[in-house]
Structures are given as C-alpha cells and as structure tokens.
Design a protein around this motif. Structure first.
Motif, mmCIF file in Angstrom:
data_model
loop_
_atom_site.group_PDB
_atom_site.id
_atom_site.type_symbol
_atom_site.label_atom_id
_atom_site.label_comp_id
_atom_site.label_asym_id
_atom_site.label_seq_id
_atom_site.Cartn_x
_atom_site.Cartn_y
_atom_site.Cartn_z
ATOM 1 N N PHE A 57 -4.701 -4.783 2.482
ATOM 2 C CA PHE A 57 -5.383 -4.727 0.933
ATOM 3 C C PHE A 57 -4.489 -3.744 0.007
ATOM 4 N N LEU A 83 -6.100 -1.331 5.588
ATOM 5 C CA LEU A 83 -5.712 -0.806 4.426
ATOM 6 C C LEU A 83 -4.578 -1.116 3.853
ATOM 7 N N THR A 84 -3.481 -1.318 4.849
ATOM 8 C CA THR A 84 -2.174 -1.953 4.451
ATOM 9 C C THR A 84 -2.446 -3.119 3.977
ATOM 10 N N LYS A 120 -0.616 3.185 -1.176
ATOM 11 C CA LYS A 120 -0.944 4.419 -2.303
ATOM 12 C C LYS A 120 -1.214 5.566 -1.604
ATOM 13 N N ILE A 121 -1.809 5.491 -0.426
ATOM 14 C CA ILE A 121 -2.007 6.802 0.129
ATOM 15 C C ILE A 121 -0.667 7.183 0.607
ATOM 16 N N ASN A 172 0.094 0.873 10.333
ATOM 17 C CA ASN A 172 0.700 0.466 9.143
ATOM 18 C C ASN A 172 2.144 -0.155 9.463
ATOM 19 N N LEU A 216 -3.789 -0.699 0.265
ATOM 20 C CA LEU A 216 -3.941 0.745 -0.012
ATOM 21 C C LEU A 216 -3.287 1.869 0.501
ATOM 22 N N TYR A 217 -2.778 1.418 1.744
ATOM 23 C CA TYR A 217 -1.969 2.431 2.355
ATOM 24 C C TYR A 217 -0.926 2.880 1.854
#
Length: 151
Positions: free
Chosen positions: A73, A70-71, A78-79, A96, A75-76
């Motif tokens: 890409f 996720l990091t 944003k999370i 992360n 997305l992390y």
C-alpha cells in the motif's frame, strides 16, 4: 579547486545531519514495531493456546505479512522515511525487501520478473541467516558433546 578547499566548501554548504533527531525517530519506530510484535505474540498466546516459546513462529509470520501489506500500500516507505534505521527491524525489513523487489519487477512479468527477482534484496539476508544459524548450531552441538552445556 584543490581537495582542501573543496572539502571546506562542501562542509559549509552541506546541510547538517540531525543525528539526535534521527536516533530518537529510529528508536521510536523500531520500538513501536517491536511493541506491535509483542501484542501479536500475546494475541496468539491468549486466543490460540500458544506458549511463549511456540508463539514466536506465527508472530514472525504475521509481522512479515504486515510489512508486506504496508509495503504494497506504499505505507512502509513513509514509515522508513520517518524512522530510518528503526524501520529495518529484521523481520519487517525482510518482508519489505521481499515485496518491494516483487513490486519493482512486476512489469517484467510474473515468472521472470517477480519470480526471478523476489529474493534479489532479501537473498543476502537469507544466506547469512542460514549460515549464522548453522555456525551457532555447530558450536552448540560441539559444546553439548563436550558436556559444557546440555540441551
């Protein structure tokens, strides 16, 4: 301008922190990450014959992998912006921290940039994790030798 006037002006002009909103979002984010971890653990117990005790290692590895993915890409981030401290659940926060340092220093080269800085942020987590594990193991060993607890 003296300190009191400056503090008053700062208090008047600064936006108020939505504490209750931040707490709720952090709770929901951290809870969702833990819920996903529970599903991953159930997956390993159901399909790979792990016990509840032995499923923790592959679950931790999988959650770190998910956080790193996720990091990678983006997305992390944003999370983390949504959930704040809730995204800092130790396992996913560790993943992360490792991969974000690697991404940040990729332009410096793979050996000196990525290899030299990959644990820059997570190094303190590893250090204190190992140290606290040593202290807990030492205390448990002493208690076992004294006969207070058993293995």
């Amino acid at each position: 301008m003296d300190e009191k006037k400056y503090a008053k002006l700062e208090k008047e002009t600064s936006p108020k922190t939505p504490i209750l909103r931040n707490i709720i979002f952090a709770f929901l984010t951290g809870g969702t990450i833990c819920l996903i971890g529970q599903f991953v653990s159930l997956f390993y117990m159901t399909f790979f014959d792990f016990t509840e005790r032995t499923a923790s290692n592959p679950t931790v590895s999988t959650m770190i992998f998910f956080a790193m993915l996720l990091t990678g890409f983006g997305l992390y981030k944003k999370i983390a912006q949504f959930g704040g401290a809730g995204s800092a659940v130790p396992i996913t926060g560790f993943g992360n921290a490792v991969i974000s340092a690697a991404i940040e220093h990729k332009s410096e080269g793979y050996v000196l940039g990525v290899g030299g800085n990959i644990f820059k942020l997570a190094g303190s987590v590893i250090l204190f994790g190992v140290f606290s594990a040593f202290i807990v193991a030492l205390i448990k060993t002493i208690l076992v030798k004294l006969g207070v607890v058993s293995w």
